[in-house]
Design a protein around this motif. Structure first.
Motif, mmCIF file in Angstrom:
data_model
loop_
_atom_site.group_PDB
_atom_site.id
_atom_site.type_symbol
_atom_site.label_atom_id
_atom_site.label_comp_id
_atom_site.label_asym_id
_atom_site.label_seq_id
_atom_site.Cartn_x
_atom_site.Cartn_y
_atom_site.Cartn_z
ATOM 1 N N VAL A 22 -62.018 58.281 90.512
ATOM 2 C CA VAL A 22 -60.727 57.887 89.944
ATOM 3 C C VAL A 22 -59.687 57.699 91.038
ATOM 4 O O VAL A 22 -58.941 56.705 91.061
ATOM 5 C CB VAL A 22 -60.262 58.944 88.921
ATOM 6 N N PHE A 23 -59.623 58.647 91.984
ATOM 7 C CA PHE A 23 -58.629 58.543 93.049
ATOM 8 C C PHE A 23 -58.938 57.379 93.992
ATOM 9 O O PHE A 23 -58.018 56.715 94.475
ATOM 10 C CB PHE A 23 -58.564 59.849 93.831
ATOM 11 N N SER A 24 -60.212 57.128 94.254
ATOM 12 C CA SER A 24 -60.566 55.986 95.098
ATOM 13 C C SER A 24 -60.205 54.679 94.418
ATOM 14 O O SER A 24 -59.716 53.735 95.065
ATOM 15 C CB SER A 24 -62.063 56.021 95.422
ATOM 16 N N PHE A 25 -60.423 54.601 93.123
ATOM 17 C CA PHE A 25 -60.050 53.400 92.368
ATOM 18 C C PHE A 25 -58.537 53.198 92.390
ATOM 19 O O PHE A 25 -58.046 52.068 92.574
ATOM 20 C CB PHE A 25 -60.552 53.517 90.936
ATOM 21 N N ALA A 26 -57.783 54.287 92.238
ATOM 22 C CA ALA A 26 -56.324 54.177 92.275
ATOM 23 C C ALA A 26 -55.847 53.736 93.658
ATOM 24 O O ALA A 26 -54.939 52.900 93.781
ATOM 25 C CB ALA A 26 -55.693 55.523 91.903
ATOM 26 N N ALA A 27 -56.462 54.290 94.719
ATOM 27 C CA ALA A 27 -56.073 53.881 96.068
ATOM 28 C C ALA A 27 -56.412 52.418 96.322
ATOM 29 O O ALA A 27 -55.646 51.698 96.988
ATOM 30 C CB ALA A 27 -56.775 54.779 97.097
ATOM 31 N N GLY A 28 -57.554 51.954 95.793
ATOM 32 C CA GLY A 28 -57.914 50.551 95.957
ATOM 33 C C GLY A 28 -56.948 49.616 95.256
ATOM 34 O O GLY A 28 -56.558 48.567 95.792
ATOM 35 N N ILE A 29 -56.525 49.992 94.041
ATOM 36 C CA ILE A 29 -55.565 49.167 93.305
ATOM 37 C C ILE A 29 -54.232 49.110 94.044
ATOM 38 O O ILE A 29 -53.584 48.054 94.139
ATOM 39 C CB ILE A 29 -55.381 49.711 91.883
ATOM 40 N N ALA A 30 -53.802 50.253 94.583
ATOM 41 C CA ALA A 30 -52.505 50.297 95.261
ATOM 42 C C ALA A 30 -52.517 49.530 96.573
ATOM 43 O O ALA A 30 -51.495 48.976 96.992
ATOM 44 C CB ALA A 30 -52.097 51.749 95.506
ATOM 45 N N SER A 31 -53.648 49.496 97.249
ATOM 46 C CA SER A 31 -53.691 48.886 98.579
ATOM 47 C C SER A 31 -53.969 47.392 98.561
ATOM 48 O O SER A 31 -53.641 46.697 99.526
ATOM 49 C CB SER A 31 -54.777 49.569 99.422
ATOM 50 N N THR A 32 -54.546 46.870 97.487
ATOM 51 C CA THR A 32 -54.917 45.461 97.461
ATOM 52 C C THR A 32 -53.729 44.513 97.607
ATOM 53 O O THR A 32 -53.760 43.607 98.445
ATOM 54 C CB THR A 32 -55.703 45.145 96.185
ATOM 55 N N VAL A 80 -51.059 56.604 99.665
ATOM 56 C CA VAL A 80 -51.826 56.979 98.471
ATOM 57 C C VAL A 80 -52.903 58.001 98.825
ATOM 58 O O VAL A 80 -53.172 58.938 98.072
ATOM 59 C CB VAL A 80 -52.436 55.724 97.814
ATOM 60 N N GLN A 81 -53.504 57.842 100.006
ATOM 61 C CA GLN A 81 -54.542 58.766 100.433
ATOM 62 C C GLN A 81 -53.990 60.173 100.622
ATOM 63 O O GLN A 81 -54.660 61.161 100.295
ATOM 64 C CB GLN A 81 -55.170 58.279 101.740
ATOM 65 N N CYS A 82 -52.766 60.286 101.128
ATOM 66 C CA CYS A 82 -52.158 61.613 101.292
ATOM 67 C C CYS A 82 -51.998 62.306 99.942
ATOM 68 O O CYS A 82 -52.242 63.516 99.818
ATOM 69 C CB CYS A 82 -50.803 61.479 101.985
ATOM 70 N N ILE A 83 -51.589 61.577 98.928
ATOM 71 C CA ILE A 83 -51.419 62.159 97.599
ATOM 72 C C ILE A 83 -52.762 62.561 97.007
ATOM 73 O O ILE A 83 -52.932 63.673 96.482
ATOM 74 C CB ILE A 83 -50.681 61.170 96.679
ATOM 75 N N THR A 84 -53.735 61.669 97.087
ATOM 76 C CA THR A 84 -55.044 61.969 96.498
ATOM 77 C C THR A 84 -55.754 63.096 97.248
ATOM 78 O O THR A 84 -56.506 63.862 96.636
ATOM 79 C CB THR A 84 -55.917 60.710 96.496
ATOM 80 N N ASP A 85 -55.511 63.228 98.550
ATOM 81 C CA ASP A 85 -56.112 64.327 99.297
ATOM 82 C C ASP A 85 -55.591 65.672 98.800
ATOM 83 O O ASP A 85 -56.341 66.645 98.656
ATOM 84 C CB ASP A 85 -55.842 64.178 100.790
ATOM 85 N N VAL A 86 -54.279 65.746 98.561
ATOM 86 C CA VAL A 86 -53.695 66.988 98.041
ATOM 87 C C VAL A 86 -54.250 67.300 96.657
ATOM 88 O O VAL A 86 -54.625 68.444 96.362
ATOM 89 C CB VAL A 86 -52.164 66.880 98.012
#
Length: 380
Positions: A234-244, A287-293
């Motif tokens: 889920v977090f990887s999908f969210a990071a992908g959507i945000a970065s595209t 986004v990665q900083c948020i998902t890492d936490v």
């Protein structure tokens, strides 16, 4: 922060987001220093280094084929592997260390306290070095497993070559070994998932924390694996959507600086490529900083849940909140045998004498009150 009972998936996710929301500034600062900075450096070094090495290899191939060209080609391949594997792995180790301060902050939040940046650093006193040793132990184990995998692949290829097997058998064999390698890594990663959180919360040593993680995941392997896999996807999908969108915009924006891509063509790296890479990495890193936490907090809550189920940690926390004893409810405690929890309703806290609110409350007499005086005529 959390109900004092075995946690479900909703409790784990809600607790992780609550921890982040109530102390976002401190946790994001930790994540930015450990995950963000090293992540940006890793991205820049890996991408720009690979582009430069590709130019070197192409120039070596286009040469006369002398020994110098062969040396350049071999060194370029080795450096390419280092940039592709070692540098991202260092960033991964930093993300693994991030679990420690997030675990300490989560434990403080469970006790109703708020941690500061310096406070979390001081609470990790005596526990930072074991976390580093665990990261280095993971690095050594990864190198050993990688070498063994390479030896097995080489031996398998040699055996197939000697037996003149078909291409189909060769491909199936390689796929089978890769799948087996992935299964082994997933198994070990799940069984030792609570090691860093255990070091941070309980103050155990490296091997004692690894043994504790192995014990906590016994009987809960698939639950731990499933929740962590779901959170990662889920977090990887969210990071992908945000970065595209930003990545596409950065690629278009780079044409303003170098429309023909002719800047610094000798090294294969243009100014526009550097700008596009940095700008395109900013949102990904944010986004990665948020998902890492959030991921680290989820791992901590899973460890707390397993201790509630096997060590009655909920009763230790409740006793600490009421009486102040034990002083550190997260300190190592022996496993206890406790009866299974009756059902999964949120009302069941496991305390003696607690009544299920689904059953009617008994406020009246246990039997009908006695009648005073002689019975009335016709009364039964």
């Amino acid at each position: 922060m959390i109900p004092l009972r075995p946690l479900g998936l909703g409790d784990v996710l809600a607790g992780a987001f609550t921890v982040f929301r109530r102390n976002a500034r401190v946790l994001l600062l930790w994540s930015l220093l450990l995950s963000g900075v090293l992540g940006l450096v890793s991205t820049l070094v890996s991408t720009l280094g690979r582009q430069s090495l590709q130019s070197r290899m192409f120039s070596a191939v286009d040469g006369s084929g002398s020994g110098d060209a062969d040396t350049i080609f071999a060194g370029s391949v080795l450096l390419y592997l280092v940039l592709s594997v070692a540098v991202p792995f260092l960033a991964w180790l930093a993300r693994g260390f991030l679990v420690a301060p997030v675990a300490v902050d989560t434990g403080q939040r469970v006790l109703g306290r708020r941690g500061t940046f310096r406070g979390l650093w001081s609470l990790l006193a005596g526990r930072r070095l074991p976390v580093v040793w665990w990261m280095l132990l993971q690095l050594a184990a990864g190198l050993v497993v990688g070498v063994l995998f390479g030896v097995v692949v080489v031996g398998f290829v040699g055996a197939l070559t000697a037996s003149n097997s078909g291409v189909g058998g060769f491909v199936l064999g390689i796929i089978g070994m890769v799948l087996g390698f992935i299964v082994l890594i997933a198994f070990l990663d799940t069984r030792f998932a609570f090691t860093v959180a255990t070091i941070a919360l309980e103050g155990r040593g490296v091997f004692a924390a690894a043994a504790q993680s192995w014990r906590l995941t016994r009987g809960a392997f698939w639950r731990t694996f499933g929740i962590r896999l779901l959170v990662t996807v889920v977090f990887s999908f969210a990071a992908g959507i945000a970065s595209t969108p930003l990545t596409i915009g950065a690629a278009l924006f780079s044409g303003v600086f170098d429309p023909l891509g002719q800047t610094d063509t000798g090294s294969g790296v243009s100014a526009g490529a550097v700008v596009a890479l940095v700008v395109g990495s900013l949102l990904v890193i944010a986004v990665q900083c948020i998902t890492d936490v959030l991921s680290a907090s989820v791992t901590t809550f899973l460890a707390i849940d397993r201790r509630i189920r096997t060590e009655a940690l909920d009763q230790r926390i409740a006793s600490h909140l009421e009486t102040g004893q034990p002083v550190d409810p997260f300190a190592p405690a022996p496993p206890v045998s406790r009866p299974p929890w009756p059902g999964a309703g949120p009302w069941q806290q496991g305390w003696p004498g607690q009544q299920d609110p689904r059953q009617p409350q008994q406020y009246g007499w246990p039997q009908a009150p006695q009648q005073w005086g002689p019975p009335r005529p016709g009364a039964q």
